[in-house]
Motif scaffolding. Structure first.
Motif: not given
Length: 99
Positions: A61-68
């Motif tokens: 979830e943190a990775k998706k947040f940062v990538e968006s």
């Protein structure tokens, strides 16, 4: 002739609200911490930090947040905490905006 005088009289009335807007607004005490962009080399560090900052978030979830990005990381944060978060993330290589 009297018709031409009416627009001239309306101009000062329109300027009065503009003066009211220029009065000093109360100082903002709560901010949104928004992650704007990040350095690709620092992506892993930023993901780990975001994981720690978002309650209950896992690494995916943190990775998706940062990538968006750009995205609001936290809302209604006191000024001191917002500035602390901004400095922390900027030290890791992110661009952060306080709104």
């Amino acid at each position: 002739m009297p018709v031409a005088a009416a627009p001239a009289a309306a101009a000062p009335a329109a300027a009065a609200p503009a003066a009211a807007v220029e009065e000093k607004a109360p100082e903002q005490t709560e901010f949104k911490v928004k992650l704007e962009k990040f350095d690709a080399a620092a992506k892993a560090k930023i993901i780990r930090e975001v994981k720690n900052l978002i309650p209950g978030a896992n690494l995916v979830e943190a990775k998706k947040f940062v990538e968006s990005v750009p995205k609001v990381l936290k809302e209604n944060v006191p000024k001191e905490e917002a500035e602390k978060l901004k400095k922390l993330l900027e030290d890791l290589g992110a661009t952060v905006v306080l709104e």
